[in-house]
Design a protein around this motif. Structure first.
Motif, PDB file in Angstrom:
ATOM      1  N   VAL A 133       0.804  -1.222   0.000  1.00  0.00           N
ATOM      2  CA  VAL A 133       0.000   0.000   0.000  1.00  0.00           C
ATOM      3  C   VAL A 133       0.838   1.275   0.000  1.00  0.00           C
ATOM      4  N   ASN A 134       2.134   1.170   0.249  1.00  0.00           N
ATOM      5  CA  ASN A 134       2.940   2.394   0.351  1.00  0.00           C
ATOM      6  C   ASN A 134       4.096   2.426  -0.650  1.00  0.00           C
ATOM      7  N   CYS A 135       3.857   1.830  -1.811  1.00  0.00           N
ATOM      8  CA  CYS A 135       4.807   1.933  -2.920  1.00  0.00           C
ATOM      9  C   CYS A 135       4.016   1.816  -4.217  1.00  0.00           C
ATOM     10  N   ALA A 188       0.912   5.782   3.142  1.00  0.00           N
ATOM     11  CA  ALA A 188       0.234   5.386   1.914  1.00  0.00           C
ATOM     12  C   ALA A 188      -0.390   6.614   1.256  1.00  0.00           C
ATOM     13  N   GLY A 189      -0.483   6.577  -0.051  1.00  0.00           N
ATOM     14  CA  GLY A 189      -1.170   7.624  -0.793  1.00  0.00           C
ATOM     15  C   GLY A 189      -0.382   8.912  -0.952  1.00  0.00           C
ATOM     16  N   LYS A 190      -1.133   9.999  -1.062  1.00  0.00           N
ATOM     17  CA  LYS A 190      -0.542  11.311  -1.332  1.00  0.00           C
ATOM     18  C   LYS A 190       0.413  11.760  -0.226  1.00  0.00           C
ATOM     19  N   ALA A 191       0.081  11.429   1.030  1.00  0.00           N
ATOM     20  CA  ALA A 191       0.949  11.813   2.150  1.00  0.00           C
ATOM     21  C   ALA A 191       2.348  11.213   1.982  1.00  0.00           C
ATOM     22  N   SER A 202       6.111  10.049   6.681  1.00  0.00           N
ATOM     23  CA  SER A 202       6.356   8.661   7.066  1.00  0.00           C
ATOM     24  C   SER A 202       6.071   8.486   8.551  1.00  0.00           C
ATOM     25  N   VAL A 203       5.929   7.240   8.950  1.00  0.00           N
ATOM     26  CA  VAL A 203       5.763   6.893  10.363  1.00  0.00           C
ATOM     27  C   VAL A 203       6.725   5.759  10.666  1.00  0.00           C
ATOM     28  N   GLY A 204       7.144   5.684  11.911  1.00  0.00           N
ATOM     29  CA  GLY A 204       8.095   4.650  12.280  1.00  0.00           C
ATOM     30  C   GLY A 204       7.749   3.999  13.597  1.00  0.00           C
ATOM     31  N   THR A 205       8.363   2.869  13.818  1.00  0.00           N
ATOM     32  CA  THR A 205       8.234   2.156  15.078  1.00  0.00           C
ATOM     33  C   THR A 205       9.483   1.310  15.270  1.00  0.00           C
ATOM     34  N   TYR A 206       9.724   0.926  16.508  1.00  0.00           N
ATOM     35  CA  TYR A 206      10.856   0.058  16.798  1.00  0.00           C
ATOM     36  C   TYR A 206      10.402  -1.387  16.671  1.00  0.00           C
ATOM     37  N   ARG A 224      -1.599   3.554  11.209  1.00  0.00           N
ATOM     38  CA  ARG A 224      -0.859   4.829  11.149  1.00  0.00           C
ATOM     39  C   ARG A 224      -0.280   5.056   9.755  1.00  0.00           C
ATOM     40  N   VAL A 225       0.138   3.982   9.095  1.00  0.00           N
ATOM     41  CA  VAL A 225       0.706   4.105   7.755  1.00  0.00           C
ATOM     42  C   VAL A 225      -0.392   4.379   6.726  1.00  0.00           C
ATOM     43  N   THR A 226      -1.513   3.700   6.851  1.00  0.00           N
ATOM     44  CA  THR A 226      -2.570   3.812   5.842  1.00  0.00           C
ATOM     45  C   THR A 226      -3.577   4.904   6.120  1.00  0.00           C
ATOM     46  N   GLY A 227      -3.625   5.405   7.364  1.00  0.00           N
ATOM     47  CA  GLY A 227      -4.669   6.375   7.742  1.00  0.00           C
ATOM     48  C   GLY A 227      -4.359   7.798   7.449  1.00  0.00           C
TER      49      GLY A 227
END
Length: 163
Positions: free
Chosen positions: A14-16, A101-104, A110-114, A160-163
């Motif tokens: 969803v993010n590429c 994902a998408g226009k953002a 981007s969002v990250g997590t450990y 968080r990635v898709t929203g």
């Protein structure tokens, strides 16, 4: 998790872009993976050590993410706490960053997590892989409750990635 084919994995990103999903590395040993014990499938790209991938199912829908992560080094990795499985594996924890994902995401957000550097959270939670001495906190939760927490944490990261 149900076994997935290479095509199912590629179509879930969803993010590429579709072109990027066709070119990215997918493991060849999919048939040998312990699918019933996986809440998500995660792997590092051997051709691009700063890339990792995560595929999961959230609300009945397969979702795959491209992640950026630090290139592995030969020195001892820092032992942090994985935000997904709450393990501190000997192999280390890395900040994994996913373009939104998408226009953002196209705008660079981007969002990250450990996450566990080897992306083996489902195996650590179930005791199928040894994270090393002192890597698991003493908890009163059952394995099923730990698995539920893991799936909730993965779903929250995907949201968080898709929203």
């Amino acid at each position: 998790m149900e076994p997935l084919t290479e095509q199912e994995i590629r179509s879930a990103f969803v993010n590429c872009t579709k072109g990027e999903s066709r070119r990215l590395y997918v493991p060849r040993d999919l048939a040998d993976r312990p699918w019933p014990e996986l809440d998500y499938l995660g792997w590092r790209d051997p051709r691009a050590p700063d890339r990792a991938y995560l595929v999961t199912e959230v609300d009945g829908r397969r979702t795959a993410l491209v992640l950026r992560c630090p290139t592995p080094t030969t020195r001892q990795p820092p032992r942090g706490l994985c935000a997904i499985c709450l393990t501190s594996p000997a192999g280390g924890v890395s900040l994994m960053v996913a373009p939104r994902a998408g226009k953002a995401g196209q705008q660079g957000n981007s969002v990250g997590t450990y996450l566990c550097t080897d992306l083996a959270c489902p195996l650590y939670v179930r005791g199928r892989k040894d994270p090393g001495p002192g890597a698991r906190m003493q908890e009163s939760l059952t394995t099923a409750e730990k698995v539920q927490r893991l799936t909730t944490n993965v779903a929250a990261f995907v949201a968080r990635v898709t929203g």
